[in-house]
Enzyme design. Structure first.
Site: not given
Ligand code: BGC
Length: 387
Positions: A129, A179, A182, A344
């Protein structure tokens, strides 16, 4: 008229129904350990809890618990904070070792830094990760302080964990890391700095119910010094030629996560020229019809619009323009599935549609429900007095 057009569309979710469903999802999906799953079934997130997502989820649970006088929600937030504190205290010798190494001027390798997400049991993950992200620890300190203030609760059980988070951030705040999204661990990201400053300042101010400070004076001083240095750094390097916060130091791009630097983290004062320039830039570059993109070059699932980011934008605008803020909430509420779940992101407006398929093939369809999306709807509705 096609069959599709004549089929009645599912009724749009009412806000009250969505708030109830969101709160029930948050408590219902919380692991007995206290961890909040980011998204229960999405392949890449299953089994993990993030400090960043979880802290904003705890904030929503804490707000809803206070507003609706539901102890179950308030306790849910407390249990998440306990889970975070334990993660830190379980790693105390390691944290002390890397902080001491850093202070002594030794290079601490990225693999020695704390991860951004943990298994529900509180272990480091075993999957690859983009793990080194500092913002979650700042967000946690901020959410813990807000929960303590809201509930007038005894924060003693969190003192040791919070102190370790302060030591960690005070030592490493200026190190480049991945960030919120990620990405780009070679840069210093202003939304990461915002979360750290917000957290360090909030926990330095945190008080116990008897009016004494939560943290000992030396730890408060460390927190304030770290936040002060990060603020100075922001003034010097964090603002672009247009007067807006930069996505990262050296970039002229903006990122929607920067709205958090205004509210709740107060890296720049709401209403200040930098705050206004940053919000104008987010609206101009990243907002389309109420939906907000992460950043212009975003190819993740084609670069769609994120309900949680519409809520962050609304939160930052809530004081100055509540009517406009409400339109962002309404857009987010309209993104529910027929079973009232929030994803999301939604593909209503894709920045890079040719990249959608590769992500679906890699990880499956977009994470749904995403608890952080649900949390942000609760928080913005609460801020606007609509809970
Ligand atoms: C996002 C992160 C988030 C993670 C879990 C990723 O795709 O970029 O901001 O913390 O998903 O939701």
């Amino acid at each position: 008229m096609s069959d599709q057009a004549s089929t009645a569309a599912p009724p749009k979710a009412g806000l009250a129904d969505l708030l109830r469903h969101s709160a029930d999802l948050i408590t219902g999906l919380q692991d007995p350990s206290g961890a909040y799953p980011a998204s229960p079934t999405f392949s890449a997130y299953r089994g993990y809890s993030w400090f960043r997502d979880g802290s904003f989820i705890a904030e929503a649970a804490s707000r809803a618990g206070a507003r609706w006088k539901e102890a179950k929600l308030t306790d849910s937030a407390t249990r998440f904070h306990r889970w975070c504190a334990r993660i830190l205290t379980d790693r105390e010798p390691h944290i002390r070792e890397i902080v001491a190494a850093q202070r002594a001027g030794h290079h601490v390798p990225e693999r020695s830094m704390l991860p951004t997400r943990f298994t529900f049991a509180g272990e480091d993950g075993t999957d690859e990760w983009w793990d080194f992200q500092l913002d979650g620890y700042g967000t946690w300190l901020w959410a813990l302080a807000a929960h303590g203030e809201r509930t007038a609760g005894d924060l003693t059980p969190f003192r040791a964990g919070a102190s370790l988070a302060v030591e960690y951030l005070a030592a490493f705040w200026d190190r480049p890391c991945f960030d919120w999204w990620e990405e780009h661990n070679e840069h210093r990201h202003l939304s990461t700095i915002g979360a750290m400053v917000g957290g360090l300042e909030a926990i330095a101010d945190a008080q116990q119910p008897d009016g004494t400070s939560l943290l000992p004076v030396a730890t408060r001083t460390l927190a304030r010094r770290g936040a002060h240095a990060a603020r100075e750094f922001t003034s010097e390097h964090g603002i672009g030629p247009d007067g807006a916060l930069r996505k990262w130091v050296g970039s002229t791009e903006v990122d929607a996560s920067l709205a958090s630097c205004i509210t709740p983290f107060r890296l720049v004062p709401p209403g200040s020229p930098v705050a206004r320039a940053t919000l104008d830039r987010i609206c101009a570059d990243l907002e389309v019809g109420g939906g907000v993109h992460r950043f212009r070059a975003d190819v993740f699932f084609g670069g769609g619009q994120w309900p949680l980011l519409s809520c962050f934008l609304g939160w930052a605008l809530a004081d100055s323009d509540p009517e406009l803020a409400r339109t962002y909430l309404e857009w987010a509420v309209a993104q529910t599935t027929p079973t009232l779940d929030l994803p999301e992101q939604v593909p209503t407006h894709l920045l890079h549609p040719s990249h959608l398929e590769e992500w679906v093939e890699r990880w499956g369809t977009v994470a749904t429900p995403l608890l952080w999306s649900h949390a942000m709807v609760i928080t913005l509705a609460d801020v606007l007095g609509l809970t």
